[in-house]
Design a protein around this motif. Sequence first.
Motif, PDB file in Angstrom:
ATOM      1  N   LYS A 198      14.158  47.524  24.779  1.00  0.00           N
ATOM      2  CA  LYS A 198      13.388  48.141  23.706  1.00  0.00           C
ATOM      3  C   LYS A 198      12.204  47.286  23.277  1.00  0.00           C
ATOM      4  CE  LYS A 198      15.713  51.934  23.049  1.00  0.00           C
ATOM      5  NZ  LYS A 198      15.086  53.247  23.344  1.00  0.00           N
ATOM      6  N   ASN A 199      12.240  45.991  23.583  1.00  0.00           N
ATOM      7  CA  ASN A 199      11.119  45.122  23.229  1.00  0.00           C
ATOM      8  C   ASN A 199       9.845  45.495  23.969  1.00  0.00           C
ATOM      9  OD1 ASN A 199      12.399  43.222  21.376  1.00  0.00           O
ATOM     10  ND2 ASN A 199      13.585  42.566  23.144  1.00  0.00           N
ATOM     11  N   PHE A 200       9.988  46.212  25.084  1.00  0.00           N
ATOM     12  CA  PHE A 200       8.825  46.502  25.926  1.00  0.00           C
ATOM     13  C   PHE A 200       8.655  48.000  26.180  1.00  0.00           C
ATOM     14  CE2 PHE A 200      10.666  42.370  27.066  1.00  0.00           C
ATOM     15  CZ  PHE A 200       9.637  41.545  26.679  1.00  0.00           C
ATOM     16  N   THR A 201       9.115  48.804  25.248  1.00  0.00           N
ATOM     17  CA  THR A 201       8.973  50.252  25.364  1.00  0.00           C
ATOM     18  C   THR A 201       8.167  50.777  24.181  1.00  0.00           C
ATOM     19  OG1 THR A 201      11.069  50.589  24.200  1.00  0.00           O
ATOM     20  CG2 THR A 201      11.145  50.532  26.614  1.00  0.00           C
ATOM     21  N   PRO A 202       7.568  51.956  24.313  1.00  0.00           N
ATOM     22  CA  PRO A 202       6.763  52.493  23.203  1.00  0.00           C
ATOM     23  C   PRO A 202       7.632  52.873  22.015  1.00  0.00           C
ATOM     24  CG  PRO A 202       6.973  54.109  24.972  1.00  0.00           C
ATOM     25  CD  PRO A 202       7.541  52.831  25.494  1.00  0.00           C
ATOM     26  N   GLY A 203       7.188  52.482  20.820  1.00  0.00           N
ATOM     27  CA  GLY A 203       7.884  52.874  19.605  1.00  0.00           C
ATOM     28  C   GLY A 203       7.396  54.222  19.118  1.00  0.00           C
ATOM     29  N   VAL A 204       7.757  54.567  17.899  1.00  0.00           N
ATOM     30  CA  VAL A 204       7.332  55.849  17.313  1.00  0.00           C
ATOM     31  C   VAL A 204       5.812  55.862  17.222  1.00  0.00           C
ATOM     32  CG1 VAL A 204       7.452  57.346  15.309  1.00  0.00           C
ATOM     33  CG2 VAL A 204       9.481  56.065  16.032  1.00  0.00           C
ATOM     34  N   LEU A 207      15.512  54.174  33.568  1.00  0.00           N
ATOM     35  CA  LEU A 207      14.873  55.020  34.575  1.00  0.00           C
ATOM     36  C   LEU A 207      14.796  56.475  34.144  1.00  0.00           C
ATOM     37  CD1 LEU A 207      16.574  53.550  37.787  1.00  0.00           C
ATOM     38  CD2 LEU A 207      14.260  53.089  36.957  1.00  0.00           C
ATOM     39  N   GLU A 208      15.690  56.892  33.237  1.00  0.00           N
ATOM     40  CA  GLU A 208      15.712  58.273  32.770  1.00  0.00           C
ATOM     41  C   GLU A 208      15.712  58.273  31.244  1.00  0.00           C
ATOM     42  OE1 GLU A 208      18.968  60.388  34.489  1.00  0.00           O
ATOM     43  OE2 GLU A 208      18.374  59.920  36.552  1.00  0.00           O
ATOM     44  N   GLN A 209      14.700  58.913  30.656  1.00  0.00           N
ATOM     45  CA  GLN A 209      14.562  58.903  29.201  1.00  0.00           C
ATOM     46  C   GLN A 209      14.128  60.278  28.715  1.00  0.00           C
ATOM     47  OE1 GLN A 209      11.690  55.714  29.503  1.00  0.00           O
ATOM     48  NE2 GLN A 209      13.044  54.294  28.449  1.00  0.00           N
ATOM     49  N   THR A 210      14.459  60.580  27.468  1.00  0.00           N
ATOM     50  CA  THR A 210      14.059  61.842  26.861  1.00  0.00           C
ATOM     51  C   THR A 210      13.245  61.554  25.597  1.00  0.00           C
ATOM     52  OG1 THR A 210      16.186  61.947  25.696  1.00  0.00           O
ATOM     53  CG2 THR A 210      15.990  63.161  27.769  1.00  0.00           C
ATOM     54  N   PHE A 261      11.335  65.086  29.543  1.00  0.00           N
ATOM     55  CA  PHE A 261      12.281  64.253  30.288  1.00  0.00           C
ATOM     56  C   PHE A 261      11.484  63.388  31.248  1.00  0.00           C
ATOM     57  CE2 PHE A 261      14.941  63.525  34.070  1.00  0.00           C
ATOM     58  CZ  PHE A 261      16.001  62.850  33.477  1.00  0.00           C
ATOM     59  N   SER A 262      11.695  62.090  31.175  1.00  0.00           N
ATOM     60  CA  SER A 262      10.969  61.134  32.014  1.00  0.00           C
ATOM     61  C   SER A 262      11.926  60.511  33.028  1.00  0.00           C
ATOM     62  CB  SER A 262      10.345  60.034  31.149  1.00  0.00           C
ATOM     63  OG  SER A 262       9.753  59.039  31.960  1.00  0.00           O
ATOM     64  N   GLU A 297      11.214  58.455  21.331  1.00  0.00           N
ATOM     65  CA  GLU A 297      12.286  58.541  22.328  1.00  0.00           C
ATOM     66  C   GLU A 297      13.601  58.873  21.653  1.00  0.00           C
ATOM     67  OE1 GLU A 297      14.631  55.680  25.566  1.00  0.00           O
ATOM     68  OE2 GLU A 297      12.910  54.913  24.450  1.00  0.00           O
ATOM     69  N   ASP A 298      14.415  59.682  22.319  1.00  0.00           N
ATOM     70  CA  ASP A 298      15.779  59.907  21.868  1.00  0.00           C
ATOM     71  C   ASP A 298      16.615  58.687  22.211  1.00  0.00           C
ATOM     72  OD1 ASP A 298      15.586  62.322  20.699  1.00  0.00           O
ATOM     73  OD2 ASP A 298      16.379  63.487  22.361  1.00  0.00           O
ATOM     74  N   GLU A 299      17.397  58.199  21.256  1.00  0.00           N
ATOM     75  CA  GLU A 299      18.262  57.057  21.517  1.00  0.00           C
ATOM     76  C   GLU A 299      19.402  57.481  22.434  1.00  0.00           C
ATOM     77  OE1 GLU A 299      17.987  53.974  20.749  1.00  0.00           O
ATOM     78  OE2 GLU A 299      16.246  54.064  19.429  1.00  0.00           O
ATOM     79  N   LYS A 300      19.730  56.595  23.389  1.00  0.00           N
ATOM     80  CA  LYS A 300      20.846  56.839  24.285  1.00  0.00           C
ATOM     81  C   LYS A 300      21.773  55.628  24.263  1.00  0.00           C
ATOM     82  CE  LYS A 300      18.434  57.648  27.989  1.00  0.00           C
ATOM     83  NZ  LYS A 300      18.117  57.989  29.395  1.00  0.00           N
ATOM     84  N   VAL A 301      23.038  55.869  24.490  1.00  0.00           N
ATOM     85  CA  VAL A 301      24.027  54.792  24.519  1.00  0.00           C
ATOM     86  C   VAL A 301      24.274  54.379  25.955  1.00  0.00           C
ATOM     87  CG1 VAL A 301      26.408  54.153  23.975  1.00  0.00           C
ATOM     88  CG2 VAL A 301      25.108  55.588  22.402  1.00  0.00           C
ATOM     89  N   ASP A 302      24.287  53.079  26.212  1.00  0.00           N
ATOM     90  CA  ASP A 302      24.515  52.552  27.552  1.00  0.00           C
ATOM     91  C   ASP A 302      25.927  52.892  28.007  1.00  0.00           C
ATOM     92  OD1 ASP A 302      25.462  50.284  29.480  1.00  0.00           O
ATOM     93  OD2 ASP A 302      23.270  50.200  29.503  1.00  0.00           O
TER      94      ASP A 302
END
Length: 272
Positions: free
Chosen positions: A96-102, A63-66, A33-34, A80-85
Amino acid sequence: MKRSILSKPTFVIGLLLPLFMMSQDFQGKAYYFSKSKMELGSFGATMSEAQKKQIAERLKNRLEQTYILTFNKEGSTFKEDEKVDAYSGATDTWGKNFTPGVQYKNVKTKSLLQKQDFYGKQFLVKDKLLEIDWKIGKETKKIGNYLSIKATAVIPSKDLNWYDFSWGQLQNTDDEGEEKEEPMTEVTAWYTPQIPLNQGPLEYWGLPGLILEVNVGNTTMLCSKIVMNPDEKTNIKIPEKGKEVTKAEYQEIISNKMVEMRNNRTRGRRSN
């Protein structure tokens, strides 16, 4: 045989782990958990607490990701686990354009493969694992039921955030045309020798035990659960699709695209 590491006595786990790791099909999953603190800078001084709270709620997905790290003796995948806004009912597609992928790491060959989607285009980043000069200290603490040891490192910021973008990256020279000093980032990690694998989340690896916690700037990533040899085996899938590039090439692609978008907006405003 299923073992939930952070909820079982460490004495039993310590006895079983060597047996698990002798198996050719040894496998495990670590759940992280981040959480990041919101930084508003000088702009935040003009806002009320209610306004700050509202912004924090809207940015909660960022700000909060799993994450899940699936690993065996040599390789691992991190995603990352996908989350719904909560507001729009959709995933945060722009962010998502600026986050780490698989991400796939192989600690035996010291190689990295990472799938990145950038504005509808797929890239396969192929590079070496980051060389980290860890300093192992004497400080320890418990994370769940696991004894963890503190380690620190100072790493070039660009090596940690190569999939991200900031305008400051383009301003790498001062007024006299001289190169500015390369920004560095202090990293604190906590690893457990009770799981003797040199794996970890994101770019972090290379310690004599699984990394359970990482502290970088205003972000903390903490392992909440580990499952050893789950009943349902999961294949560690190596990313394959996408245009093959290095980290440096990918960063250049991002920078060029962002400059192009800025210039297009500027020309659009001038024409109105």
